[in-house]
Scaffold this active site. Structure first.
Site, PDB file in Angstrom:
ATOM      1  N   ASP A 277       5.241   0.016   1.143  1.00 22.45           N
ATOM      2  CA  ASP A 277       6.324   0.643   1.892  1.00 22.45           C
ATOM      3  C   ASP A 277       7.509   0.881   0.977  1.00 22.45           C
ATOM      4  OD1 ASP A 277       8.066   1.310   4.262  1.00 22.45           O
ATOM      5  OD2 ASP A 277       6.351   0.498   5.347  1.00 22.45           O
TER       6      ASP A 277
ATOM      7  N   HIS B  51      13.057   1.235   6.188  1.00 24.71           N
ATOM      8  CA  HIS B  51      11.718   1.337   6.769  1.00 24.71           C
ATOM      9  C   HIS B  51      10.836   0.144   6.407  1.00 24.71           C
ATOM     10  CE1 HIS B  51       7.545   2.982   7.040  1.00 24.71           C
ATOM     11  NE2 HIS B  51       8.042   3.584   8.106  1.00 24.71           N
TER      12      HIS B  51
ATOM     13  N   SER C  12       4.150   4.421  12.240  1.00 27.08           N
ATOM     14  CA  SER C  12       4.621   3.455  11.243  1.00 27.08           C
ATOM     15  C   SER C  12       4.960   2.122  11.891  1.00 27.08           C
ATOM     16  CB  SER C  12       5.873   3.979  10.540  1.00 27.08           C
ATOM     17  OG  SER C  12       5.570   4.772   9.438  1.00 27.08           O
TER      18      SER C  12
END
Length: 754
Positions: A145, A208, A538
């Site tokens: 990520d 994220h 996600s």
């Protein structure tokens, strides 16, 4: 001020941008390539020095002293090959070298809580399976990520044991204020080619990665919320699992070279679960799909891979990350809403959502209501791209949803032109899926059905008015769960005979850790947040990664396929009201929409029976796909002669779901189940199919006398009436006194979209 929300993530459109540099002294442009090589005949060693020497033998001689390093990465565990900078001339020469299978120009893939554990049945207590599994203790989850914020309280190591003895990873955090590696974060590495900042540490610069990491395995944090909304104790699915962080993405993209390097390192380091919230192109043949190739090797090492289905729904045949050795995760809702209410001047009331819940709201105060695009004269005005201040100043403005990543920006535009509030209405395809976004003004995101009625009201009266009131967190909203409209749909273009996606998990308005000071973390009043809400596949993917870690903790010898089977066959097809799970239009969700169903962790840890698979089973399946001996070798790194193997059809793969391409003749498929429940148990076949389809299961009863005993059976499917052009769905259930083991049966439409 809030910057527009840039990732409803795992959008599956690929940008094939090439990063170019100029070769010193030649004037020729160099580009980045992944070079896929034929495995060495002398036995591939994983010793880094030997591998790199072999890789360098494929490179041209440097033409100048300052030509710079050519090899970016040498891969040794998940791919036979390397990443390098080459001119067009050098790339062409390398393609013609013996041992070179293929060159892949560098591509960039896009990036695709407090309540979700409870919604999924994960509750604190000494007698629950969550605590019996030690909350995932001893399992290592690797995340590819944008990195992680190590100082966040979600990554404290209270109650955590030291890393397992098998762990070989490293930590690259240096002098990070307030955090670094500990017994929670046991490894952290950053991968940066010339496409990504090569000097960047694995600290999250996008938010994220911090969000997905805490969703999978964040430790318990009390009093977590976003501006008072969704208040509670935050934790990931496996709060005592270890985390290994592989930073392969920047804020906006992920280089395929870095992704393969991260996967290579994760296998070498010894992770147990891989969480992959990164998009992939739907339809690429598996031997042309570097992620599919790399994750095949991860599967061979016993690593479970959880991957995002993508956010290109509700269009059919858009699912990505569809290799059968990967768990492909769709996104669904929960029963929590951050509620807003729109009241029209005629008394009609419509519920919506917004994360921005101002305390000084205009409850009960009716303001002029306007829809700039109501006459259709300026199409850009429908979504508030083009506004006139005199038309919107001081009014509540209706805006049609522009795109999934621009909702907040639409509100910023309305606010800039003096609008007092915004009603964001869905387009028809978006149905009832609404987002709790961090708007900058009083706003309410409403469904297409509600929006259509609001527009009709505006057309019906010369002076329409509306108010927007804010009700905070509301639990028990329904229907729940349902599937979000953006979640990518099957069938899988690369292998339509294997049902994809596999499973649905929570992916809408998920509260999890965030990186304060980064994007999307400040509201109009400048308050910075350490938790935030995001939506996308996600977000659903790390839920399943954490659940897989819980199962792995309880059943450490189970294969990745056995864990996947447990998740799929125990899933739910009914919502919390006991009626079939719905899609974004509130129609019954198909298996191509939700996979086998919505994940149910409490049943997944004790599934009764599992459908197991290993590398040789996948090889027989790959031979049956018709990609040839060379195609199979490119994926498996083995020299395969499909003519000497018993290849199987897609339907014959021992998968937990069945796709039967039924024409005029009956079709029979074989399956093998392994008993992982009570040693002495009896299961009876129960078939639930429409009356025009006849299904015969032989034998109709399975008797087990020991643990891990295997039993085989056949399923014969035929038309008992007029063939259904639109396709048919149903279920096969193996039922015992303690378990129901359910497998979807799908007969695709006569002209399925692939």
């Amino acid at each position: 001020m809030v910057v527009m929300r840039t990732h409803l993530l795992s959008i599956v459109v690929l940008s094939f941008a090439l990063l170019a540099v100029v070769t010193c002294g030649t004037g020729q442009e160099r580009k980045n390539y992944v070079v896929h090589l034929d495995p060495r005949e002398d036995g591939v060693t994983t010793e880094s020095d030997s591998v790199e020497v072999w890789h360098r033998s494929f490179l041209p001689e440097a033409t100048t002293a300052d030509d710079g390093p050519r090899i970016i990465y040498s891969y040794s565990h998940v791919l036979s090959g390397f990443a390098a900078r080459l001119t067009d001339e050098e790339a062409e020469a390398m393609r013609n070298k013996d041992g070179c299978i293929r060159l892949y120009p560098e591509e960039f893939l896009p990036l695709t809580t407090t309540h979700s554990p409870g919604f999924l049945g994960l509750h604190l207590g000494n007698d629950g399976f969550w605590s019996r599994a030690g909350f995932g203790k001893g399992v290592v989850i690797g995340l590819l990520d944008t990195g992680i914020l190590p100082s966040h309280p979600s990554f404290g190591d209270a109650g955590m044991p030291p890393p397992p003895k098998k762990w070989k990873g490293t930590c690259e955090f240096k002098a990070i204020s307030g955090g670094g590696c500990n017994n929670k974060i046991i490894g952290a590495r950053a991968f940066g080619s010339a496409a990504v900042n090569a000097t960047a540490p694995p600290v999250d610069d996008a938010g994220h990665g911090t969000h997905t990491a805490s969703t999978a395995a964040g430790n318990f944090v009390e009093n977590a919320d976003v501006r008072g909304n969704a208040h509670g104790t935050a934790s990931g699915m496996a709060p005592h699992a270890h985390l290994a962080i592989y930073k392969v993405c920047t804020r906006s993209r992920c280089s395929i070279m870095d992704i393969i390097a991260g996967l290579d390192a994760a296998v070498k380091d010894g992770v147990d679960v891989l969480s992959f919230s990164i998009g992939a192109s739907p339809g690429a043949a598996f031997n042309y799909d570097l992620v599919a190739i790399a994750t095949f090797k991860a599967m061979e090492h016993g690593i479970f891979v959880s991957s995002a289905a993508g956010n290109d729904g509700p269009v059919a045949a858009t699912v990505g990350n569809g290799a059968p050795w990967m768990l492909t995760v769709a996104a669904g809702t929960m029963d929590r809403a951050i509620r807003t209410t729109v009241t029209l001047g005629n008394g009609q009331v419509f519920d919506g959502e917004s994360l921005y819940q101002p305390r000084n709201n205009t409850a009960g105060r009716q303001l002029p209501l306007v829809f700039p695009g109501i006459n259709g004269e300026n199409p850009d005005s429908r979504d508030c791209s083009s506004l006139v201040e005199e038309e919107v100043s001081g009014k509540v403005v209706v805006c049609e949803s522009r795109s999934l990543v621009e909702h907040v920006e639409q509100g910023q535009t309305v606010s800039a032109y003096g609008g007092a509030g915004m009603i964001l209405m869905n387009k028809a395809a978006e149905g009832y899926t609404t987002f709790a976004d961090a708007h900058v003004l009083p706003a309410s995101h409403v469904s297409y059905a509600a929006g259509s009625k609001i527009v009709s009201y505006i057309k019906s009266t010369p002076k329409p008015t509306a108010s927007v009131t804010f009700k905070g967190t509301v639990m028990g909203s329904s229907p729940a769960p349902s599937v979000a409209f953006f979640s990518s749909r099957g069938p899988n273009k690369a292998s339509p005979g294997v049902l994809k996606p596999d499973i649905t998990g929570p992916g809408m308005n998920i509260l999890a850790a965030w990186a304060p000071g980064e994007m999307h973390t400040e509201f109009a009043d400048g308050v910075s947040l350490s938790f935030f809400m995001e939506s996308g596949t996600s977000m659903s993917t790390p839920h399943l990664s954490g659940i897989a870690a819980i199962i792995k903790s309880l059943h450490p010898t189970w294969s990745p396929a056995a864990i996947k089977s447990a998740i799929m066959t125990s899933s739910s097809v009914a919502d919390h009201a006991g009626i079939p799970i719905k899609d974004e239009q509130y129609r019954s969700a198909s298996f191509y929409t939700m996979g086998a169903g919505y994940v149910n962790p409490s049943r997944a840890v004790d599934p009764g029976l599992v459908y197991d698979l290993h590398a040789n089973d996948y090889i027989a399946y790959l031979c049956g796909l018709g990609i040839g001996d060379d195609g199979v070798k490119e994926i498996t790194h083995r020299r395969i002669s499909c003519s000497k193997l018993k290849s199987i059809t897609e339907a014959e793969l021992n998968y937990p779901s069945m796709v039967v391409k039924l024409m005029s003749q009956p079709i029979t498929v074989h399956r093998i189940v392994t008993n992982v429940g009570n040693p002495n148990s009896v299961y009876t076949a129960v078939v639930d199919m429409p009356k025009d389809v006849a299904v015969t299961v032989h034998p109709p009863m399975l008797r087990f006398t020991r643990l891990y005993e295997k039993q085989s059976f056949t399923v014969t499917v035929r038309w008992a009436g007029q063939p259904a052009v639109a396709g048919v769905e149903g279920n096969l259930k193996w039922v015992s006194g303690d378990h129901v083991v359910r497998s979807p049966i799908v007969i695709p439409p006569a002209k399925a979209v692939v």
